[in-house]
Design an enzyme around this catalytic site. Structure first.
Site, PDB file in Angstrom:
ATOM      1  CG  HIS A   1      -2.031  -0.962   1.180  1.00 50.53           C
ATOM      2  ND1 HIS A   1      -1.877  -2.292   1.526  1.00 50.53           N
ATOM      3  CD2 HIS A   1      -3.334  -0.826   0.819  1.00 50.53           C
ATOM      4  CE1 HIS A   1      -3.037  -2.913   1.389  1.00 50.53           C
ATOM      5  NE2 HIS A   1      -3.940  -2.056   0.954  1.00 50.53           N
TER       6      HIS A   1
ATOM      7  CG  HIS B   1       1.878  -3.129   6.234  1.00 48.63           C
ATOM      8  ND1 HIS B   1       2.722  -4.135   5.803  1.00 48.63           N
ATOM      9  CD2 HIS B   1       0.957  -2.973   5.254  1.00 48.63           C
ATOM     10  CE1 HIS B   1       2.335  -4.555   4.612  1.00 48.63           C
ATOM     11  NE2 HIS B   1       1.256  -3.878   4.262  1.00 48.63           N
TER      12      HIS B   1
ATOM     13  CG  ASP C   1       5.909  -3.820   7.688  1.00 50.80           C
ATOM     14  OD1 ASP C   1       7.054  -4.255   7.874  1.00 50.80           O
ATOM     15  OD2 ASP C   1       4.893  -4.361   8.150  1.00 50.80           O
TER      16      ASP C   1
END
Length: 338
Positions: free
Chosen positions: A220, A264, A268
């Site tokens: 993302h 996450h 990350d």
């Protein structure tokens, strides 16, 4: 096969130098690059789909391994519904980037004296308004890059940056298996149809497939950061600061949504943001498109597009334009007379 290229430095009176360009360094047509890099990106997404199968299978059992300690996750209340907020902001940032690219394309047409694009202009009351909104030309007067072929070059930078980081991410998620965060992956699904899951990864760019275990680093954040930096770099053609403010507000909100929904870990996001933006910056805005090393990845393809530029002759003159400042008012000065 080599070609003889003479380069002139704008602002100087002498040639920079003369060189013989080997065939493998000769640039492919920009349209060819765009079409073939789309295919290359799709191949990298399929490779990521296979990597997700490995990451999902190797993810530690949530009943035995608890989530890793994370300073921000411990400070931010969990709101699972904010995962949808991330998807909304991904759409908004991508839409912003597309609009910026399209408006810059219209600006280039306008500066070249081409007729304006119109659609349904004859519809009473709303036709002219819609055309002004959709096809109106915006020009701030600033030129962060040379305006020539800016839209395909922008597309090439998107496709190549995304493909490179996609491959890197595939290796990273297979290499080290992180315990699941406190989200739906605490009750992981078994991938019963691996081929179907790879196809879903390809069709939805990963969002519609089963994908637990692919934590380091965030997919993302990759697309969010890439859309942000593209809009940041190219929007000054249209307005000096408005789009930059808009995307600068959206990006941190999206990161908050990722953390609050426990999609996450903090690392990350940080790693994905740095790797994506750094890769994009390495693949610079160039009149010839992607770096020649990356063009080698698509040069072997028989289709789509041609491998030669029709006007690329042995004595073609390549103009090297110096743009010392990002917001210079004229990035394409005329050649001085000799």
């Amino acid at each position: 096969m080599t070609s003889h290229v003479t380069a002139h430095d704008v602002g100087g009176n002498e040639d920079i130098g003369t060189d013989h360009v080997p065939w493998y360094k000769q640039p492919l047509p920009l349209c060819t690059q765009v079409m073939r890099f789309i295919l290359l990106l799709l191949l990298t997404v399929m490779f990521l789909g296979v990597a997700i199968l490995v990451a999902n299978a190797r993810m530690p059992d949530p009943e035995k391994v608890r989530p890793l300690p994370d300073l921000l996750l411990e400070s931010i209340p969990k709101v699972a519904l904010l995962e949808n907020g991330t998807n909304v902001i991904i759409f908004l940032l991508n839409a912003t980037t597309v609009v910026v690219g399209f408006k810059v394309f219209l600006l280039e047409r306008h500066m070249n004296g081409l007729p304006r694009v119109t659609f349904l202009v004859g519809v009473p009351k709303i036709g002219s308004f819609l055309n002004r909104m959709a096809f109106g030309v915006l020009d701030s007067g600033r030129r962060p890059f040379p305006l020539k072929n800016v839209f395909p070059i922008m597309a090439i930078r998107f496709l190549t940056s995304y493909a490179v980081v996609m491959v890197f991410r595939a290796f990273v998620i297979m290499g080290t298996s992180y315990p699941a965060t406190d989200n739906h992956c605490q009750n992981p699904q078994v991938i019963e149809h691996p081929v179907l899951n790879v196809i879903l990864t390809l069709v939805t760019l990963g969002s519609g497939a089963i994908h637990c275990g692919d934590l380091m680093f965030s997919g993302h954040t990759m697309i969010l950061s890439l859309a942000f930096i593209l809009a940041w770099d190219y929007s000054p053609f249209l307005h000096p600061w408005a789009v930059r403010v808009w995307v600068s507000v959206l990006l941190p909100i999206s990161y908050y949504c990722i953390l609050a929904s426990r999609s996450h870990y903090t690392d990350d996001i940080l790693v994905a943001m740095y790797v994506m933006i750094a890769t994009y910056k390495v693949i610079d805005h160039a009149e010839t498109g992607a770096p020649w090393q990356m063009q080698l990845l698509i040069r072997w393809m028989p289709w789509p597009g041609a491998n030669t530029i029709e006007k690329w002759t042995a004595d073609e003159v390549v103009v090297v334009v110096q743009t010392p400042a990002e917001d210079s008012t004229d990035a394409s000065a005329a050649l001085p007379e000799h």
